[in-house]
Design a protein around this motif. Structure first.
Motif, PDB file in Angstrom:
ATOM      1  N   ARG A 116       0.830  -1.210   0.000  1.00 52.31           N
ATOM      2  CA  ARG A 116       0.000   0.000   0.000  1.00 52.31           C
ATOM      3  C   ARG A 116       0.862   1.257   0.000  1.00 52.31           C
ATOM      4  O   ARG A 116       0.539   2.244  -0.677  1.00 52.31           O
ATOM      5  CB  ARG A 116      -0.934  -0.019   1.215  1.00 52.31           C
ATOM      6  N   LEU A 117       1.960   1.217   0.743  1.00 51.73           N
ATOM      7  CA  LEU A 117       2.876   2.356   0.732  1.00 51.73           C
ATOM      8  C   LEU A 117       3.477   2.536  -0.653  1.00 51.73           C
ATOM      9  O   LEU A 117       3.575   3.673  -1.155  1.00 51.73           O
ATOM     10  CB  LEU A 117       3.983   2.143   1.762  1.00 51.73           C
ATOM     11  N   ALA A 118       3.891   1.447  -1.277  1.00 48.49           N
ATOM     12  CA  ALA A 118       4.486   1.542  -2.608  1.00 48.49           C
ATOM     13  C   ALA A 118       3.514   2.144  -3.611  1.00 48.49           C
ATOM     14  O   ALA A 118       3.904   2.947  -4.470  1.00 48.49           O
ATOM     15  CB  ALA A 118       4.955   0.166  -3.070  1.00 48.49           C
ATOM     16  N   ARG A 119       2.247   1.761  -3.510  1.00 48.14           N
ATOM     17  CA  ARG A 119       1.240   2.349  -4.406  1.00 48.14           C
ATOM     18  C   ARG A 119       1.078   3.843  -4.108  1.00 48.14           C
ATOM     19  O   ARG A 119       0.901   4.653  -5.019  1.00 48.14           O
ATOM     20  CB  ARG A 119      -0.087   1.616  -4.259  1.00 48.14           C
ATOM     21  N   LYS A 120       1.167   4.203  -2.831  1.00 48.57           N
ATOM     22  CA  LYS A 120       1.026   5.612  -2.449  1.00 48.57           C
ATOM     23  C   LYS A 120       2.158   6.456  -3.010  1.00 48.57           C
ATOM     24  O   LYS A 120       1.937   7.571  -3.503  1.00 48.57           O
ATOM     25  CB  LYS A 120       0.989   5.722  -0.917  1.00 48.57           C
ATOM     26  N   VAL A 121       3.389   5.938  -2.956  1.00 47.95           N
ATOM     27  CA  VAL A 121       4.557   6.710  -3.393  1.00 47.95           C
ATOM     28  C   VAL A 121       4.970   6.376  -4.826  1.00 47.95           C
ATOM     29  O   VAL A 121       5.934   6.932  -5.339  1.00 47.95           O
ATOM     30  CB  VAL A 121       5.753   6.506  -2.431  1.00 47.95           C
ATOM     31  N   ASN A 122       4.236   5.439  -5.443  1.00 49.81           N
ATOM     32  CA  ASN A 122       4.441   5.085  -6.854  1.00 49.81           C
ATOM     33  C   ASN A 122       5.851   4.567  -7.132  1.00 49.81           C
ATOM     34  O   ASN A 122       6.557   5.052  -8.012  1.00 49.81           O
ATOM     35  CB  ASN A 122       4.124   6.276  -7.764  1.00 49.81           C
ATOM     36  N   LEU A 123       6.240   3.544  -6.371  1.00 47.02           N
ATOM     37  CA  LEU A 123       7.509   2.870  -6.607  1.00 47.02           C
ATOM     38  C   LEU A 123       7.260   1.376  -6.804  1.00 47.02           C
ATOM     39  O   LEU A 123       6.370   0.796  -6.171  1.00 47.02           O
ATOM     40  CB  LEU A 123       8.465   3.057  -5.424  1.00 47.02           C
ATOM     41  N   PRO A 124       8.047   0.726  -7.666  1.00 51.04           N
ATOM     42  CA  PRO A 124       7.932  -0.724  -7.817  1.00 51.04           C
ATOM     43  C   PRO A 124       8.403  -1.429  -6.556  1.00 51.04           C
ATOM     44  O   PRO A 124       9.097  -0.843  -5.720  1.00 51.04           O
ATOM     45  CB  PRO A 124       8.841  -1.031  -9.012  1.00 51.04           C
ATOM     46  N   ILE A 125       8.035  -2.706  -6.430  1.00 52.72           N
ATOM     47  CA  ILE A 125       8.384  -3.465  -5.237  1.00 52.72           C
ATOM     48  C   ILE A 125       9.223  -4.688  -5.601  1.00 52.72           C
ATOM     49  O   ILE A 125       9.128  -5.219  -6.699  1.00 52.72           O
ATOM     50  CB  ILE A 125       7.135  -3.893  -4.438  1.00 52.72           C
ATOM     51  N   ILE A 126      10.049  -5.098  -4.660  1.00 45.05           N
ATOM     52  CA  ILE A 126      10.923  -6.266  -4.826  1.00 45.05           C
ATOM     53  C   ILE A 126      10.436  -7.347  -3.878  1.00 45.05           C
ATOM     54  O   ILE A 126      10.381  -7.138  -2.659  1.00 45.05           O
ATOM     55  CB  ILE A 126      12.385  -5.905  -4.542  1.00 45.05           C
ATOM     56  N   ILE A 127      10.083  -8.507  -4.447  1.00 48.62           N
ATOM     57  CA  ILE A 127       9.412  -9.553  -3.686  1.00 48.62           C
ATOM     58  C   ILE A 127      10.378 -10.647  -3.253  1.00 48.62           C
ATOM     59  O   ILE A 127      11.063 -11.256  -4.076  1.00 48.62           O
ATOM     60  CB  ILE A 127       8.273 -10.179  -4.509  1.00 48.62           C
ATOM     61  N   HIS A 128      10.392 -10.897  -1.939  1.00 50.28           N
ATOM     62  CA  HIS A 128      11.080 -12.052  -1.361  1.00 50.28           C
ATOM     63  C   HIS A 128      10.042 -13.140  -1.145  1.00 50.28           C
ATOM     64  O   HIS A 128       9.016 -12.922  -0.497  1.00 50.28           O
ATOM     65  CB  HIS A 128      11.717 -11.668  -0.017  1.00 50.28           C
ATOM     66  N   ASN A 129      10.314 -14.320  -1.681  1.00 49.78           N
ATOM     67  CA  ASN A 129       9.372 -15.428  -1.572  1.00 49.78           C
ATOM     68  C   ASN A 129      10.118 -16.696  -1.192  1.00 49.78           C
ATOM     69  O   ASN A 129      11.012 -17.137  -1.908  1.00 49.78           O
ATOM     70  CB  ASN A 129       8.656 -15.636  -2.910  1.00 49.78           C
TER      71      ASN A 129
END
Length: 267
Positions: A116-129
């Motif tokens: 949700r923060l990433a959508r707010k600040v418009n940055l892509p995200i890096i996923i650890h799985n």
């Protein structure tokens, strides 16, 4: 020239020879790196390295193993950090069901908050799985992560999930495991991912590629990842280098980006 999209040069394993490691990377043709911070200690160091080296960038997020330590204070800190001109992504974030430090429900909530923060600040995200693919995909879909996209970091899962990731505007990043002799899944993924959605990384100091498996990984070894992918796809190494670097620049919005330094407080 190579773009290593996931390095941890900000950890203690590099304290004694960090400058030499960076020099070796440059000699191996590594022109750009994203230094990933994931907790109180490594996040400021990621920012510092990105400020010190012109072609380094930073990603900041909270690792799922430590989700139990995440509070609204950390969330506000990440939001402040996101304004730094050399921060190009939030992460790594996600779910890790291998370790048991943080309960699954807490991991999921911290993951959602960071999306949700990433959508707010418009940055892509890096996923650890780690051992949590179905839950990760469900959360990404429910939180509309396709609006920002990002990276499936060090992808080591079935080809069955690749299209779901691509449909949400995620890039597939491959690292050392694609070179392991007994690792069939990343090899299959390397051959099927569209070239314009492929990234490469080391995740150093972890997961060193063959023939350095078991040793400390470092960014120079990303060349071995590119070479193996080129072999698997039956294309030139140059084609992989150019495509993955272009993809990284596109995802991180680096073309023409002003990367002047900014002062960001530590938590």
């Amino acid at each position: 020239m190579l773009f290593d999209t996931h390095v941890h040069l900000n950890v203690g394993q590099f304290d004694e020879d960090r400058e030499e490691v960076i020099r070796r990377a440059e000699e191996a043709g590594v022109s750009n790196m994203v230094v990933v911070g994931f907790d109180h200690e490594t996040i400021p160091k990621a920012i510092a390295l990105a400020e010190e080296y012109e072609n380094f960038y930073a990603a900041v997020g909270w690792h799922p193993v430590d989700a139990v330590d995440f509070t609204e204070k950390e969330l506000a800190w990440l939001e402040e950090l996101s304004a730094h001109p050399k921060v190009v992504a939030l992460g790594e974030m996600g779910l890790d069901y291998h370790w048991d430090k943080s309960p699954k429900d807490i991991q999921k909530e911290v993951f959602r908050k960071q999306i949700r923060l990433a959508r707010k600040v418009n940055l892509p995200i890096i996923i650890h799985n780690r051992e949590a693919t179905e839950d990760i995909i469900t959360i990404l879909q429910e939180e509309n992560a396709a609006d920002i996209g990002g990276i499936m970091h060090c992808y080591n899962d079935s080809t069955d999930y690749v299209n779901a990731c691509l449909d949400m505007n995620f890039y597939i990043s491959l690292g050392g495991p694609v070179t392991f002799k007994n690792a069939t899944l990343p090899k299959e993924v390397a051959k099927m991912v569209p070239l314009d959605r492929l990234l490469i990384e080391t995740d150093c100091p972890f997961l060193a590629p063959h023939p350095n498996r078991g040793k400390r990984n470092e960014p120079a070894y990303v060349a071995l990842v590119a070479e193996k992918i080129a072999e698997l796809r039956e294309v030139t190494v140059s084609e992989i280098e150019i495509a993955t670097k272009q993809n990284a620049f596109r995802l991180f919005g680096l073309e023409g980006k002003d990367v002047k330094h900014a002062n960001i407080t530590e938590l």
